[in-house]
Design an enzyme around this catalytic site. Structure first.
Site, short mmCIF file in Angstrom:
data_model
loop_
_atom_site.label_atom_id
_atom_site.label_comp_id
_atom_site.label_asym_id
_atom_site.label_seq_id
_atom_site.Cartn_x
_atom_site.Cartn_y
_atom_site.Cartn_z
N ASP A 81 -4.96 -11.20 -15.28
CA ASP A 81 -5.84 -12.29 -15.02
C ASP A 81 -7.00 -12.00 -16.00
OD1 ASP A 81 -7.20 -14.22 -13.57
OD2 ASP A 81 -5.90 -14.03 -11.89
N GLU A 135 -6.60 -21.65 -15.90
CA GLU A 135 -7.20 -22.54 -14.72
C GLU A 135 -7.85 -23.53 -15.17
OE1 GLU A 135 -9.05 -21.70 -10.50
OE2 GLU A 135 -10.12 -20.80 -12.26
N ASP A 167 1.00 -1.27 0.18
CA ASP A 167 0.00 -0.10 -0.04
C ASP A 167 0.88 1.14 -0.11
OD1 ASP A 167 -1.98 1.88 0.45
OD2 ASP A 167 -2.08 1.54 2.65
N ASN A 185 -0.75 4.45 -0.48
CA ASN A 185 -1.37 5.59 -0.20
C ASN A 185 -2.35 5.56 1.42
OD1 ASN A 185 -3.30 3.67 -0.95
ND2 ASN A 185 -4.59 5.17 -2.17
N HIS A 192 -3.67 -17.81 -4.71
CA HIS A 192 -4.50 -16.92 -3.84
C HIS A 192 -5.79 -17.52 -3.32
CE1 HIS A 192 -6.15 -16.88 -7.94
NE2 HIS A 192 -7.36 -16.29 -7.44
N ASP A 193 -6.00 -18.99 -3.77
CA ASP A 193 -7.16 -19.76 -3.66
C ASP A 193 -6.72 -20.89 -2.66
OD1 ASP A 193 -8.95 -18.30 -5.30
OD2 ASP A 193 -8.24 -19.70 -7.07
N ASP A 210 -8.93 -17.56 -16.16
CA ASP A 210 -9.76 -17.66 -15.00
C ASP A 210 -10.96 -18.87 -15.16
OD1 ASP A 210 -10.46 -17.15 -11.96
OD2 ASP A 210 -12.37 -16.74 -12.93
N ASP A 262 -4.42 3.62 2.62
CA ASP A 262 -5.68 3.14 2.77
C ASP A 262 -5.88 1.95 3.32
OD1 ASP A 262 -5.24 1.76 0.47
OD2 ASP A 262 -6.85 2.82 -0.63
#
Ligand code: NOJ
Length: 562
Positions: A99, A259, A22, A24, A331-332, A201, A26
């Protein structure tokens, strides 16, 4: 002329943009953060980045719900940032894979909004709408995330739309030629920007059966039937995929990794010389802990023998037919150390052992952010701390199946997708150097003081140092690189069940990889030609002329030349 298959020599690194860096404040990662970290990636030896989706999205499914393919979501920055990322990455010798999510859009995509607003609009046919049957959804399919795969259309008496994933991810109707043209234009628009290619995907789900009014015997407590069985890899899908390949990917010599858990007998169509993709992910050894139905609140007991069999099977078929990719995490998936290694044995040695096992396989390696420093799963105690939509569904199904809350939390600690989505651990300052916000979008793993990039960066004995050495073995100027990249995978059978052994062979050059996947020492015979130790996660190893003694979880790479 045969085009340069540049991806064979690549080291790919997957970035989950929300959690990388990150800038900025947030509490959410962004593209500028990635630009800032390019020198780190270059130093690691990365040559390709796969960026999980950063298109405009309401983020119902972490960005896999796209509301505008031509925009960057403001939480990540702007299209100018994206152009700068592509250009700066190039200067660091890094190509970018985006992706490509084209099985579905977000329900906030203009196409879908138009389709809902006006049943007569041409966009109605861009999606899959059907009338209900006997006051119910057209059929009893269960979506991948749980619950019916049909959502009732608001303000219409008896109308539903299909969504293989969440109700906010309506499936596109690939039978509609105009919609397909729009997707083709969009892909080429991105390729024109100079991308290296795409990770694609959920692509096997595109083709739906003609008759959507057929229900199936239920396979769960919810009375529904798993959708995957009905929509994966249906006859006719290859025509559309060939069209994408010919009119988009091949024109740009782009790398595509799909995938797509393709059955052995269909693999040639996907990754063979005339296949529709350059390569595809295999799920067999990363999903080894899952029951066949994919319900991860029920874990499946697996053995090293099974793991070995999956690896051998996948390697042999991939190298015979085309080209494979290797990965331990994404990420899965949860963190690999938690999946493959019992709690008492989770340490740097076992992390390096997993790294050796996977990085030395045949095919392009994909490293997921944080894997290279040995990041681990996160224990959460409150549902509010989870973000992932699939985790919520799985939690509900676990309770429905009679699990206690504490059992369900244990299951989520093992398998929730949020385990790998926590902020990247850069250093030991607040939020691990990921962000200076008061709160980050997902909690930082409390172990960040011990596990972070800064503490490992200059230490060759760290997990990060070890990954760098493994990557080095695939670099052009390394004496072993032609074998690590192009050497054939040859499984070596030893009688010890927990010894995973294979060779990489290129003419008379051979590497032997021995992995003691157990907490017990073992001694085994050794072909005396393997005189040279290339890399060892526990040095020094006791190498005799015709025998080798491996310590618990020792992994060693030997060579017959140097
Ligand atoms: C696979 C992606 O990897 C996953 O994160 C996503 O939820 C589904 N496809 C739906 O797009």
């Amino acid at each position: 002329m045969k085009q340069d298959q540049w991806w064979k020599k690549s080291i790919v690194y997957q970035i989950y943009p929300k959690s990388f860096q990150d800038t900025n404040n947030d509490g959410i990662g962004n593209l500028r953060g990635i630009i800032e970290r390019l020198p780190y990636l270059e130093k690691l030896g990365v040559t390709v980045i796969w960026l999980s989706p950063c298109y405009q999205s309401p983020m119902d499914d972490g960005g896999y719900d796209i509301s505008d393919y031509y925009e960057i979501d403001p939480i990540f920055g702007s299209m100018a940032d994206m152009d700068e990322l592509i250009a700066t990455a190039k200067k660091h010798g890094i190509k970018l894979l985006m992706d490509l999510v084209i099985n579905h859009t977000s329900d906030e995509h203009t196409w879908f909004k138009e389709a809902l607003a006006d049943p007569k609009s041409k966009y109605r046919d861009y999606y899959i709408f059907r009338e209900g049957k006997n006051g119910q959804a057209p059929n009893n399919w269960r979506s991948y995330f749980g619950g019916s795969a049909w959502e009732k259309v608001p303000n219409e008496a008896n109308m539903y739309y299909l969504h293989a994933f969440s109700r906010r991810q309506p499936d596109l109707n690939w039978e509609n030629a105009e919609m397909r043209e729009a997707i083709i234009d969009m892909i080429n628009w991105w390729l024109e920007k100079g991308l290296g290619g795409f990770r694609i995907d959920a692509i096997l789900n595109l083709k739906k059966p003609k008759n959507l009014y057929k229900s199936y015997p239920s396979d769960g407590e919810d009375g529904l039937a798993f959708i995957g069985k009905q929509i994966l890899n249906q006859p006719g899908i290859l025509d559309w995929l060939h069209e994408l390949d010919n009119r988009c990917f091949r024109k740009y010599n782009a790398f595509t990794v799909s995938e797509a858990d393709v059955a052995d007998d269909a693999l040639t169509d996907y990754v063979g010389p005339n296949g529709v993709f350059r390569t595809t992910f295999d799920f067999s050894y990363t999903d080894i802990d899952l029951p066949a139905t994919g319900e991860w609140y029920l874990s499946h007991k697996w053995s090293v023998a099974e793991l070995k069999a999956h690896i051998n099977h996948h390697q042999l078929k991939a190298q015979k037919i085309g080209w494979g990719v290797q990965y331990l995490e994404n990420h899965d998936q949860p963190r690999s150390i938690n999946k493959y290694i019992p709690e008492a044995d989770r340490n740097d040695t076992t992390k390096k052992m997993l790294a050796t096992l996977f990085m030395m396989l045949h095919g392009t390696p994909f490293i997921y952010q944080g894997q290279e420093i040995g990041m681990e799963n996160i224990r959460m105690h409150d549902m509010n701390d989870y973000d992932d939509i699939a985790t919520y569904e799985m939690y509900n199904r676990a309770l429905l199946a009679g699990q206690s809350k504490s059992e369900a939390f244990d299951a989520m600690f093992k398998r929730s997708r949020d385990n790998s989505r926590t902020p990247m651990q850069w250093n030991d300052s607040k939020h691990a150097g990921f962000s200076t916000a008061t709160q980050t979008w997902l909690k930082t793993n409390p172990n960040y003081k011990a596990i972070n990039v800064s503490s490992q960066e200059d230490n060759p004995n760290s997990v990060l140092g070890f990954y760098k050495q493994l990557i080095e073995l695939r670099k052009a100027d390394n004496v072993y690189s032609d074998v690590t990249i192009f050497g054939q995978f040859v499984p070596v059978a030893y009688k010890q069940e927990k010894l995973i052994a294979y060779k990489r062979v290129l003419n008379d050059k051979e590497l032997l990889i021995l992995v003691n996947f157990s907490n017990e020492p073992l001694i085994t015979n050794l072909d005396s030609t393997f005189k040279y130790t290339v890399l060892d996660n526990l040095s020094p190893s006791e190498l005799e002329a015709d025998k080798i003694a491996l310590k618990p979880y020792q992994s060693i790479i030997l060579a017959n030349y140097n």
